[in-house]
Design a protein around this motif. Structure first.
Motif, PDB file in Angstrom:
ATOM      1  N   VAL A  70      54.837  27.636  32.669  1.00 15.30           N
ATOM      2  CA  VAL A  70      54.372  26.950  33.876  1.00 15.30           C
ATOM      3  C   VAL A  70      54.348  27.957  35.029  1.00 15.30           C
ATOM      4  O   VAL A  70      55.329  28.673  35.263  1.00 15.30           O
ATOM      5  CB  VAL A  70      55.292  25.765  34.228  1.00 15.30           C
ATOM      6  N   ALA A  71      53.230  28.016  35.725  1.00 14.66           N
ATOM      7  CA  ALA A  71      53.085  28.967  36.838  1.00 14.66           C
ATOM      8  C   ALA A  71      54.100  28.687  37.940  1.00 14.66           C
ATOM      9  O   ALA A  71      54.503  27.541  38.170  1.00 14.66           O
ATOM     10  CB  ALA A  71      51.662  28.895  37.394  1.00 14.66           C
ATOM     11  N   ASP A  72      54.511  29.757  38.607  1.00 13.26           N
ATOM     12  CA  ASP A  72      55.391  29.675  39.779  1.00 13.26           C
ATOM     13  C   ASP A  72      56.738  29.030  39.486  1.00 13.26           C
ATOM     14  O   ASP A  72      57.303  28.314  40.316  1.00 13.26           O
ATOM     15  CB  ASP A  72      54.694  28.915  40.920  1.00 13.26           C
ATOM     16  N   THR A  73      57.273  29.270  38.277  1.00 16.28           N
ATOM     17  CA  THR A  73      58.617  28.786  37.966  1.00 16.28           C
ATOM     18  C   THR A  73      59.575  29.946  37.733  1.00 16.28           C
ATOM     19  O   THR A  73      60.742  29.723  37.374  1.00 16.28           O
ATOM     20  CB  THR A  73      58.611  27.884  36.714  1.00 16.28           C
ATOM     21  N   GLY A  74      59.103  31.179  37.931  1.00 20.81           N
ATOM     22  CA  GLY A  74      59.967  32.341  37.776  1.00 20.81           C
ATOM     23  C   GLY A  74      59.855  33.042  36.442  1.00 20.81           C
ATOM     24  O   GLY A  74      60.436  34.109  36.241  1.00 20.81           O
ATOM     25  N   ILE A  75      59.119  32.459  35.488  1.00 21.18           N
ATOM     26  CA  ILE A  75      58.967  33.064  34.162  1.00 21.18           C
ATOM     27  C   ILE A  75      57.726  33.952  34.149  1.00 21.18           C
ATOM     28  O   ILE A  75      56.649  33.520  34.571  1.00 21.18           O
ATOM     29  CB  ILE A  75      58.864  31.988  33.062  1.00 21.18           C
ATOM     30  N   ILE A  76      57.881  35.177  33.672  1.00 16.32           N
ATOM     31  CA  ILE A  76      56.771  36.124  33.692  1.00 16.32           C
ATOM     32  C   ILE A  76      56.602  36.798  32.335  1.00 16.32           C
ATOM     33  O   ILE A  76      57.508  36.796  31.498  1.00 16.32           O
ATOM     34  CB  ILE A  76      56.994  37.229  34.749  1.00 16.32           C
ATOM     35  N   HIS A  77      55.413  37.376  32.140  1.00 13.33           N
ATOM     36  CA  HIS A  77      55.124  38.211  30.970  1.00 13.33           C
ATOM     37  C   HIS A  77      54.865  39.623  31.495  1.00 13.33           C
ATOM     38  O   HIS A  77      53.897  39.851  32.210  1.00 13.33           O
ATOM     39  CB  HIS A  77      53.886  37.685  30.221  1.00 13.33           C
ATOM     40  N   SER A  78      55.764  40.552  31.174  1.00  8.83           N
ATOM     41  CA  SER A  78      55.615  41.929  31.654  1.00  8.83           C
ATOM     42  C   SER A  78      55.323  42.864  30.489  1.00  8.83           C
ATOM     43  O   SER A  78      55.942  42.761  29.428  1.00  8.83           O
ATOM     44  CB  SER A  78      56.878  42.387  32.398  1.00  8.83           C
ATOM     45  N   ARG A  79      54.374  43.767  30.687  1.00  9.87           N
ATOM     46  CA  ARG A  79      53.968  44.708  29.640  1.00  9.87           C
ATOM     47  C   ARG A  79      54.603  46.071  29.869  1.00  9.87           C
ATOM     48  O   ARG A  79      54.656  46.549  31.000  1.00  9.87           O
ATOM     49  CB  ARG A  79      52.438  44.828  29.603  1.00  9.87           C
ATOM     50  N   HIS A  80      55.063  46.675  28.797  1.00  8.24           N
ATOM     51  CA  HIS A  80      55.691  47.989  28.847  1.00  8.24           C
ATOM     52  C   HIS A  80      55.066  48.880  27.773  1.00  8.24           C
ATOM     53  O   HIS A  80      54.224  48.433  26.997  1.00  8.24           O
ATOM     54  CB  HIS A  80      57.203  47.854  28.635  1.00  8.24           C
ATOM     55  N   ASP A  81      55.505  50.111  27.733  1.00  6.61           N
ATOM     56  CA  ASP A  81      54.974  51.067  26.765  1.00  6.61           C
ATOM     57  C   ASP A  81      55.501  50.721  25.368  1.00  6.61           C
ATOM     58  O   ASP A  81      56.643  50.998  25.037  1.00  6.61           O
ATOM     59  CB  ASP A  81      55.398  52.484  27.157  1.00  6.61           C
ATOM     60  N   GLY A  82      54.662  50.101  24.557  1.00  7.88           N
ATOM     61  CA  GLY A  82      55.037  49.789  23.182  1.00  7.88           C
ATOM     62  C   GLY A  82      55.576  48.398  22.946  1.00  7.88           C
ATOM     63  O   GLY A  82      55.844  48.016  21.803  1.00  7.88           O
ATOM     64  N   TYR A  83      55.732  47.600  23.986  1.00  5.32           N
ATOM     65  CA  TYR A  83      56.242  46.235  23.818  1.00  5.32           C
ATOM     66  C   TYR A  83      55.992  45.436  25.097  1.00  5.32           C
ATOM     67  O   TYR A  83      55.618  46.004  26.137  1.00  5.32           O
ATOM     68  CB  TYR A  83      57.741  46.246  23.501  1.00  5.32           C
ATOM     69  N   SER A  84      56.187  44.137  25.018  1.00 12.28           N
ATOM     70  CA  SER A  84      56.115  43.290  26.215  1.00 12.28           C
ATOM     71  C   SER A  84      57.276  42.308  26.202  1.00 12.28           C
ATOM     72  O   SER A  84      57.924  42.092  25.171  1.00 12.28           O
ATOM     73  CB  SER A  84      54.775  42.549  26.290  1.00 12.28           C
ATOM     74  N   VAL A  85      57.540  41.719  27.363  1.00 14.41           N
ATOM     75  CA  VAL A  85      58.727  40.866  27.543  1.00 14.41           C
ATOM     76  C   VAL A  85      58.336  39.553  28.212  1.00 14.41           C
ATOM     77  O   VAL A  85      57.568  39.544  29.177  1.00 14.41           O
ATOM     78  CB  VAL A  85      59.777  41.577  28.429  1.00 14.41           C
ATOM     79  N   ILE A  86      58.875  38.469  27.692  1.00 15.54           N
ATOM     80  CA  ILE A  86      58.819  37.172  28.378  1.00 15.54           C
ATOM     81  C   ILE A  86      60.213  36.917  28.931  1.00 15.54           C
ATOM     82  O   ILE A  86      61.195  36.835  28.183  1.00 15.54           O
ATOM     83  CB  ILE A  86      58.424  36.029  27.426  1.00 15.54           C
TER      84      ILE A  86
END
Length: 425
Positions: A70-86
């Motif tokens: 859900v947008a604007d709830t503080g949860i993000i998807h960030s991309r990094h070198d070789g992996y990504s994070v929720i």
């Protein structure tokens, strides 16, 4: 007769249980029947709840998560070198309303979107989300020590074993990796190959949060099947740790009287607290009041405005005993610097008023305008009306401590220099 959807749920849970049984059987720790018997609750209704809960948490790829964020709830998807994070970066009242949202606490994916690590889901303090008496105390559970360090888990990135925090790879996770001996690394590789994420706590003298540890150590907290999110029973985790020669978190008897347990834990000194881990994966944490108070104080050090507010309201003496020695030293240094600035301006204002206070108001105002910052001019005029200059200066500090922007407006006046301390959750 079960519906097709319910049969599918059974199949998914059976797959997870079978995976756990298989890896334990391979290590000679368990037989298949005991695995199923241990995890089987006494009442069918309770078992159906567990199946429903587990079915909702099956995650294999990013596509299983992204549509539900859900947008604007503080949860993000960030991309990094070789992996990504929720992950979540801040919390609101509705941030963790769903089971999927509670999983968004450091999920890791490879560049193709496949799940590569599943650390702890988000769980809460006892009494935070529902009354303590409403917890399923009658169901199987174990009480675990809550260590005061940083959560660390392994993953494979570009074919290599790496350690990560909730946010991903960092200086701290690399430090933890250097601490890991061969048994820890072998356990990590074997568990990842089998489809599990082992979860550790990293404690170290250089990674102090509140409590002090005399040497760096990685302690195994839990092992989680990645696809389903099923947690391995703690008894099995302990046997796994023993087989590999790895430190494991201390476990205690189940809670017979939740009220006494809560009261006694909150009164304890020298520990962070405990985690109550239920057989179905549900967890709650209970922290000692002394630890919680100290942690809140230490967390406040990350923001200069909080430290300034302690000084402006005379709370420093109450805060210092709650801090670690290094943190207390930083606060004392800042406190003394601020008070030195305050002494300087008190002397300046008092001297000006002593020498020129007899002038007509208009002439005095013109003089003060040349000699003092506008904020200090107001302090001087209040002093003429009977408010001591020191009290007026403390009010300047109080007003500035409201937010970071206002702190900047008085930085040069009081020569403020704060070295923020980051506190790791």
């Amino acid at each position: 007769m079960k519906s097709q959807s319910k049969l599918h749920r059974w199949a998914r849970v059976t797959d997870a249980q079978s995976a756990i049984a298989a890896v334990l059987r391979k290590l000679g720790l368990h037989d298949l029947k005991k695995t199923f018997d241990r995890h089987k609750p006494s009442r069918p209704r309770r078992l159906f709840f567990v199946l429903e809960h587990t079915m909702e948490l099956v995650i294999e790829t990013l596509d299983d998560i992204l549509p539900f964020i859900v947008a604007d709830t503080g949860i993000i998807h960030s991309r990094h070198d070789g992996y990504s994070v929720i992950n979540y970066v801040y919390t609101l009242e509705n941030t963790f309303e769903t089971a999927i949202a509670r999983e968004c606490r450091g999920l890791k994916f490879d560049p193709d979107g496949n799940l590569i690590a599943r650390p702890f889901h988000k769980f809460f303090n006892l009494g935070e989300k529902r009354p303590p008496q409403d917890e399923p105390w009658g169901c199987e559970h174990v009480v675990l020590s809550k260590l005061d360090g940083s959560m660390i888990h392994p993953a494979i990135v570009r074919g290599e074993l790496v350690f990560m925090t909730r946010m991903g790879m960092s200086d701290l996770s690399r430090e933890a990796f250097r601490t890991a001996d061969e048994p820890v690394r072998k356990l990590c590789c074997d568990m990842i190959t089998a489809g599990f994420t082992p979860i550790f706590e990293y404690t170290s003298p250089d990674n102090r949060v509140v409590l002090a540890y005399d040497r760096p150590e990685l302690t195994l907290l839990a092992v989680r099947e990645m696809r389903s999110g099923t947690y391995m029973a703690h008894g099995d985790v302990a046997r796994l740790a023993s087989t590999y020669g790895v430190a494991v978190v201390s476990a205690f008897d189940s809670v017979s009287d939740y009220s006494a347990f809560w009261k006694e834990t909150r009164a304890m000194e020298g520990i962070e607290g405990f985690v109550v881990a239920f057989a179905d994966g549900h967890r709650v944490k209970v922290k000692a009041d002394a630890y919680a108070l100290r942690h809140k104080a230490l967390s406040g050090l990350a923001h200069e405005k909080n430290v300034l507010a302690w000084i402006a309201t005379g709370a420093t003496d109450d805060i210092l005993p709650l801090l670690t020695p290094d943190a207390a030293s930083l606060v004392r240094e800042y406190h003394d610097k601020v008070l030195a600035g305050l002494d300087k301006w008190e002397s300046e204002i008092t001297g000006l008023l002593t020498e020129f206070g007899h002038l007509p108001r208009k002439d005095l105002a013109a003089l003060l305008q040349k000699q003092l910052d506008p904020k200090l001019q107001a302090v001087a005029f209040r002093a003429l009306s009977g408010t001591p200059a020191r009290e007026g200066l403390m009010e300047v500090l109080r007003r500035a401590s409201v937010n970071a922007a206002k702190v900047e407006t008085i930085r040069e006046l009081f020569d403020l220099q704060w070295r923020p301390r980051e506190i790791t959750e």
